[in-house]
Design a protein around this motif. Structure first.
Motif, PDB file in Angstrom:
ATOM      1  N   UNK A  42       0.812  -1.208   0.000  1.00 50.34           N
ATOM      2  CA  UNK A  42       0.000   0.000   0.000  1.00 50.34           C
ATOM      3  C   UNK A  42       0.851   1.266   0.000  1.00 50.34           C
ATOM      4  N   UNK A  43       2.094   1.144   0.455  1.00 49.25           N
ATOM      5  CA  UNK A  43       2.966   2.324   0.539  1.00 49.25           C
ATOM      6  C   UNK A  43       3.223   2.933  -0.838  1.00 49.25           C
ATOM      7  N   UNK A  44       3.744   2.174  -1.817  1.00 53.84           N
ATOM      8  CA  UNK A  44       3.945   2.784  -3.138  1.00 53.84           C
ATOM      9  C   UNK A  44       2.647   3.154  -3.833  1.00 53.84           C
ATOM     10  N   UNK A  45       1.537   2.520  -3.464  1.00 52.55           N
ATOM     11  CA  UNK A  45       0.252   2.880  -4.065  1.00 52.55           C
ATOM     12  C   UNK A  45      -0.155   4.292  -3.651  1.00 52.55           C
ATOM     13  N   UNK A  46      -0.061   4.569  -2.355  1.00 51.15           N
ATOM     14  CA  UNK A  46      -0.450   5.904  -1.893  1.00 51.15           C
ATOM     15  C   UNK A  46       0.524   6.954  -2.417  1.00 51.15           C
ATOM     16  N   UNK A  95      -7.378  -1.204  -6.055  1.00 53.90           N
ATOM     17  CA  UNK A  95      -7.439  -0.216  -7.129  1.00 53.90           C
ATOM     18  C   UNK A  95      -8.249   1.005  -6.737  1.00 53.90           C
ATOM     19  N   UNK A  96      -9.435   0.781  -6.164  1.00 56.28           N
ATOM     20  CA  UNK A  96     -10.273   1.898  -5.720  1.00 56.28           C
ATOM     21  C   UNK A  96      -9.641   2.643  -4.557  1.00 56.28           C
ATOM     22  N   UNK A  97      -8.888   1.933  -3.718  1.00 55.01           N
ATOM     23  CA  UNK A  97      -8.185   2.601  -2.612  1.00 55.01           C
ATOM     24  C   UNK A  97      -7.200   3.630  -3.152  1.00 55.01           C
ATOM     25  N   UNK A  98      -6.439   3.251  -4.173  1.00 54.74           N
ATOM     26  CA  UNK A  98      -5.493   4.175  -4.792  1.00 54.74           C
ATOM     27  C   UNK A  98      -6.191   5.314  -5.509  1.00 54.74           C
ATOM     28  N   UNK A  99      -7.305   5.012  -6.171  1.00 54.45           N
ATOM     29  CA  UNK A  99      -8.062   6.038  -6.898  1.00 54.45           C
ATOM     30  C   UNK A  99      -8.613   7.097  -5.939  1.00 54.45           C
ATOM     31  N   UNK A 100      -9.260   6.655  -4.880  1.00 59.24           N
ATOM     32  CA  UNK A 100      -9.850   7.580  -3.912  1.00 59.24           C
ATOM     33  C   UNK A 100      -8.764   8.398  -3.209  1.00 59.24           C
ATOM     34  N   UNK A 101      -7.640   7.761  -2.888  1.00 56.45           N
ATOM     35  CA  UNK A 101      -6.545   8.478  -2.231  1.00 56.45           C
ATOM     36  C   UNK A 101      -6.050   9.624  -3.106  1.00 56.45           C
ATOM     37  N   UNK A 102      -5.928   9.368  -4.399  1.00 54.24           N
ATOM     38  CA  UNK A 102      -5.471  10.410  -5.312  1.00 54.24           C
ATOM     39  C   UNK A 102      -6.431  11.575  -5.388  1.00 54.24           C
ATOM     40  N   UNK A 103      -7.729  11.281  -5.463  1.00 58.68           N
ATOM     41  CA  UNK A 103      -8.719  12.354  -5.527  1.00 58.68           C
ATOM     42  C   UNK A 103      -8.840  13.092  -4.193  1.00 58.68           C
ATOM     43  N   UNK A 104      -8.721  12.371  -3.092  1.00 54.16           N
ATOM     44  CA  UNK A 104      -8.787  13.018  -1.778  1.00 54.16           C
ATOM     45  C   UNK A 104      -7.614  13.968  -1.599  1.00 54.16           C
ATOM     46  N   UNK A 105      -6.433  13.544  -2.030  1.00 54.07           N
ATOM     47  CA  UNK A 105      -5.254  14.408  -1.947  1.00 54.07           C
ATOM     48  C   UNK A 105      -5.452  15.669  -2.788  1.00 54.07           C
ATOM     49  N   UNK A 106      -5.934  15.487  -4.011  1.00 51.86           N
ATOM     50  CA  UNK A 106      -6.142  16.641  -4.889  1.00 51.86           C
ATOM     51  C   UNK A 106      -7.198  17.591  -4.331  1.00 51.86           C
ATOM     52  N   UNK A 107      -8.280  17.025  -3.807  1.00 54.79           N
ATOM     53  CA  UNK A 107      -9.338  17.862  -3.249  1.00 54.79           C
ATOM     54  C   UNK A 107      -8.823  18.659  -2.054  1.00 54.79           C
ATOM     55  N   UNK A 139      -5.595   2.171   3.469  1.00 51.79           N
ATOM     56  CA  UNK A 139      -5.901   0.928   4.186  1.00 51.79           C
ATOM     57  C   UNK A 139      -7.363   0.820   4.601  1.00 51.79           C
ATOM     58  N   UNK A 140      -8.016   1.953   4.863  1.00 51.98           N
ATOM     59  CA  UNK A 140      -9.428   1.928   5.257  1.00 51.98           C
ATOM     60  C   UNK A 140     -10.287   1.380   4.126  1.00 51.98           C
ATOM     61  N   UNK A 141     -10.099   1.903   2.911  1.00 51.10           N
ATOM     62  CA  UNK A 141     -10.888   1.443   1.769  1.00 51.10           C
ATOM     63  C   UNK A 141     -10.505   0.021   1.382  1.00 51.10           C
ATOM     64  N   UNK A 142      -9.219  -0.271   1.356  1.00 50.90           N
ATOM     65  CA  UNK A 142      -8.755  -1.609   0.997  1.00 50.90           C
ATOM     66  C   UNK A 142      -9.363  -2.660   1.923  1.00 50.90           C
ATOM     67  N   UNK A 143      -9.317  -2.405   3.221  1.00 54.46           N
ATOM     68  CA  UNK A 143      -9.858  -3.354   4.191  1.00 54.46           C
ATOM     69  C   UNK A 143     -11.384  -3.347   4.186  1.00 54.46           C
ATOM     70  N   UNK A 144     -11.992  -2.157   4.082  1.00 54.81           N
ATOM     71  CA  UNK A 144     -13.444  -2.066   4.085  1.00 54.81           C
ATOM     72  C   UNK A 144     -14.077  -2.831   2.931  1.00 54.81           C
ATOM     73  N   UNK A 145     -13.519  -2.682   1.730  1.00 57.38           N
ATOM     74  CA  UNK A 145     -14.048  -3.400   0.576  1.00 57.38           C
ATOM     75  C   UNK A 145     -13.813  -4.902   0.700  1.00 57.38           C
TER      76      UNK A 145
END
Length: 224
Positions: A42-46, A95-107, A139-145
């Motif tokens: 998850x480290x390189x993903x974020x 995949x969705x964990x990385x996607x959401x992290x990117x948009x959350x960072x940008x927002x 990790x929240x989204x990855x584990x939650x899904x």
């Protein structure tokens, strides 16, 4: 720098992170507690979702999901029960964990630049807030899904009869093992890695999607 050269730099950067995802996840495939894997990739993903954007985060997460499919625990416990659901769940959760992290960072960065446009000190502080928020969500989204998907399709793996009874069992199993480890590792290491990348960005042009120099107004234009 022309667009082709910039694309090449970004491609090389994402490919380097993808290689790291593969190596870390292959190692993680064999560090297991019961039927669950301790995910270190998850480290390189974020990091990728922050410096190269949400789509890069999704791609890196999907790559991690593909490697998870080769894990002994996945092949032994999940694939025989429902191969299609196993493939979809493994790829989408990270995949969705990385996607959401990117948009959350940008927002967060967008709001930061709007609210603290003329205060570099506040913007510097809130830049790290954006990094931490993106780091926490992975990790929240990855584990939650995973919990949702496992409870929906793999109740029998956990000895449950239906979705309702499977959820608390899986939450107990995941929270006391994988989630805590993923959460601690991501929170501690990812901001440190991003800080290192920021330092390197001051010396090298790495083709980042957004300008890592948080004092740059170009980020507002890029997000808009």
């Amino acid at each position: 720098m022309n667009k082709n050269a910039l694309k090449i730099k970004r491609l090389v950067g994402v490919a380097s992170l993808a290689s790291l995802v593969v190596v870390l996840q292959l190692l993680s495939n064999y560090v297991t507690i019961g039927a669950l894997n301790i995910t270190l990739a998850l480290i390189p993903i974020v990091v990728g979702s922050i410096v190269y954007g949400p789509l890069a985060g999704f791609g890196l997460g999907a790559i991690m999901g593909v490697i998870v499919l080769t894990a002994p625990s996945t092949l032994a416990f999940f694939m025989p029960v429902n191969p299609f659901a196993t493939i979809v769940l493994c790829i989408l959760k990270s995949g969705l964990a990385g996607l959401v992290a990117g948009y959350l960072y940008r927002l967060t960065l967008f709001i930061t630049n709007k609210l603290a446009k003329d205060n570099s000190n506040i913007r510097n502080a809130l830049f790290y807030v954006a990094v931490v928020l993106a780091t926490l969500i992975v990790p929240v989204i990855n584990t939650g899904l995973f919990i949702f998907g496992a409870a929906l399709f793999f109740q029998g793996v956990y000895g449950a009869e239906n979705f309702a009874t499977a959820v608390p069992i899986i939450i107990g199993a995941v929270f006391t093992t994988n989630f805590l480890i993923e959460f601690i590792v991501s929170v501690v290491l990812s901001p440190s890695v991003v800080f290192l990348v920021k330092v390197l960005a001051n010396r090298f042009d790495l083709g980042f999607t957004l300008n890592i120099d948080d004092n740059s107004s170009q980020n507002i234009e890029a997000i808009e």
